[in-house]
Design a protein around this motif. Structure first.
Motif, short mmCIF file in Angstrom:
data_model
loop_
_atom_site.label_atom_id
_atom_site.label_comp_id
_atom_site.label_asym_id
_atom_site.label_seq_id
_atom_site.Cartn_x
_atom_site.Cartn_y
_atom_site.Cartn_z
N LEU A 262 -0.13 9.68 4.59
CA LEU A 262 -0.44 8.42 5.24
C LEU A 262 -1.11 7.46 4.25
CD1 LEU A 262 -0.54 6.67 7.81
CD2 LEU A 262 -2.76 7.74 8.32
N LYS A 263 -2.05 7.97 3.49
CA LYS A 263 -2.74 7.15 2.49
C LYS A 263 -1.74 6.58 1.48
CE LYS A 263 -6.53 7.24 -0.81
NZ LYS A 263 -7.65 8.03 -1.34
N ASN A 264 -0.80 7.39 1.04
CA ASN A 264 0.22 6.96 0.09
C ASN A 264 1.10 5.86 0.70
OD1 ASN A 264 1.93 6.93 -2.21
ND2 ASN A 264 3.27 8.43 -1.24
N PHE A 265 1.54 6.05 1.93
CA PHE A 265 2.39 5.05 2.59
C PHE A 265 1.64 3.72 2.75
CE2 PHE A 265 4.67 8.74 4.88
CZ PHE A 265 5.58 8.87 3.84
N ILE A 266 0.38 3.80 3.15
CA ILE A 266 -0.42 2.58 3.30
C ILE A 266 -0.59 1.89 1.95
CG2 ILE A 266 -2.72 1.68 3.88
CD1 ILE A 266 -2.80 3.80 6.14
N GLY A 267 -0.84 2.68 0.91
CA GLY A 267 -0.96 2.11 -0.43
C GLY A 267 0.32 1.42 -0.87
N GLN A 268 1.46 2.05 -0.61
CA GLN A 268 2.74 1.45 -0.95
C GLN A 268 2.95 0.14 -0.18
OE1 GLN A 268 6.21 4.01 -0.64
NE2 GLN A 268 5.00 5.79 -1.24
N PHE A 269 2.63 0.16 1.09
CA PHE A 269 2.79 -1.03 1.94
C PHE A 269 1.93 -2.16 1.40
CE2 PHE A 269 1.69 -3.81 5.43
CZ PHE A 269 2.88 -3.96 6.11
N ASN A 270 0.64 -1.88 1.20
CA ASN A 270 -0.28 -2.92 0.74
C ASN A 270 0.12 -3.46 -0.63
OD1 ASN A 270 -1.80 -2.74 3.10
ND2 ASN A 270 -3.25 -1.28 2.23
N GLN A 271 0.56 -2.58 -1.52
CA GLN A 271 0.96 -3.01 -2.87
C GLN A 271 2.22 -3.87 -2.80
OE1 GLN A 271 3.74 -2.09 -5.03
NE2 GLN A 271 2.84 -3.36 -6.62
N LEU A 272 3.18 -3.47 -2.00
CA LEU A 272 4.44 -4.22 -1.87
C LEU A 272 4.18 -5.60 -1.28
CD1 LEU A 272 7.50 -4.29 -2.15
CD2 LEU A 272 7.67 -3.19 0.09
N VAL A 273 3.36 -5.67 -0.25
CA VAL A 273 3.04 -6.95 0.37
C VAL A 273 2.30 -7.85 -0.63
CG1 VAL A 273 1.65 -8.05 2.18
CG2 VAL A 273 3.10 -6.10 2.74
N ALA A 274 1.32 -7.29 -1.32
CA ALA A 274 0.54 -8.08 -2.28
C ALA A 274 1.39 -8.57 -3.44
CB ALA A 274 -0.64 -7.26 -2.79
N SER A 275 2.26 -7.71 -3.96
CA SER A 275 3.04 -8.08 -5.14
C SER A 275 4.21 -9.01 -4.81
CB SER A 275 3.55 -6.83 -5.86
OG SER A 275 4.51 -6.16 -5.06
N SER A 276 4.66 -9.01 -3.57
CA SER A 276 5.83 -9.81 -3.21
C SER A 276 5.47 -11.21 -2.72
CB SER A 276 6.64 -9.10 -2.12
OG SER A 276 5.91 -9.07 -0.91
N GLY A 277 4.23 -11.39 -2.29
CA GLY A 277 3.83 -12.68 -1.75
C GLY A 277 4.25 -12.88 -0.30
N ILE A 278 4.77 -11.82 0.31
CA ILE A 278 5.17 -11.88 1.71
C ILE A 278 3.93 -11.72 2.58
CG2 ILE A 278 6.44 -10.67 3.53
CD1 ILE A 278 8.55 -9.95 1.46
N ASN A 279 3.85 -12.55 3.61
CA ASN A 279 2.75 -12.46 4.55
C ASN A 279 3.24 -11.68 5.78
OD1 ASN A 279 0.24 -12.90 5.72
ND2 ASN A 279 0.83 -14.87 6.56
N VAL A 280 2.53 -10.63 6.15
CA VAL A 280 2.90 -9.80 7.29
C VAL A 280 1.98 -10.15 8.45
CG1 VAL A 280 3.17 -7.45 8.13
CG2 VAL A 280 3.64 -7.97 5.74
N VAL A 281 2.59 -10.44 9.60
CA VAL A 281 1.84 -10.84 10.78
C VAL A 281 2.25 -9.95 11.95
CG1 VAL A 281 1.35 -12.75 12.35
CG2 VAL A 281 1.84 -13.22 9.94
N THR A 282 1.27 -9.55 12.75
CA THR A 282 1.55 -8.77 13.95
C THR A 282 1.11 -9.57 15.15
OG1 THR A 282 1.17 -6.72 12.72
CG2 THR A 282 1.15 -6.57 15.11
#
Length: 121
Positions: free
Chosen positions: A22-42
């Motif tokens: 879970l920690k790895n998946f969250i890290g991947q998600f956060n890194q991908l969002v930060a590096s891509s400039g995509i804003n994720v909204v719920t």
């Protein structure tokens, strides 16, 4: 009671395997969002949407959107598995007369809550 202790030990071991995933998946998600400039909204219904920079090519936006979606589903699935196991372990622990597992379970609950807080969008 011995059977419940064994089951509880197995549940804790399974949680110990799933938390790093879970920690790895969250890290991947956060890194991908930060590096891509995509804003994720719920939204209030829990539906995730992506706000893609206008300068991003459509094919890249689609690729990153699919990747973010897959990682999000992995996080959700693992989180649900861990949550279910934590609830089950607490139920078993409450039935046992011994409290030897209580601190182990509470440590896992705290780690799970910490990971959930690091995954906000």
């Amino acid at each position: 009671m011995e059977g419940m202790s064994l089951e509880l030990t197995q549940i804790v071991e399974t949680i110990d395997q799933l938390l790093p995933q879970l920690k790895n998946f969250i890290g991947q998600f956060n890194q991908l969002v930060a590096s891509s400039g995509i804003n994720v909204v719920t939204d209030l219904g829990g539906n995730m949407s992506l706000d893609v920079p206008s300068s991003m090519p459509d094919d890249l936006a689609e690729h990153l959107g699919r990747k973010i979606g897959v990682i999000d589903r992995l996080i959700t699935t693992r989180g649900q598995e861990i949550d279910g196991l934590l609830h089950k372990s607490i139920e078993i622990e409450n039935k046992l007369e011994s409290s030897e597992f209580k601190s182990k379970i509470l440590e896992r609950v705290a780690e799970f809550q910490k990971l959930n807080k690091s995954y906000k969008h």
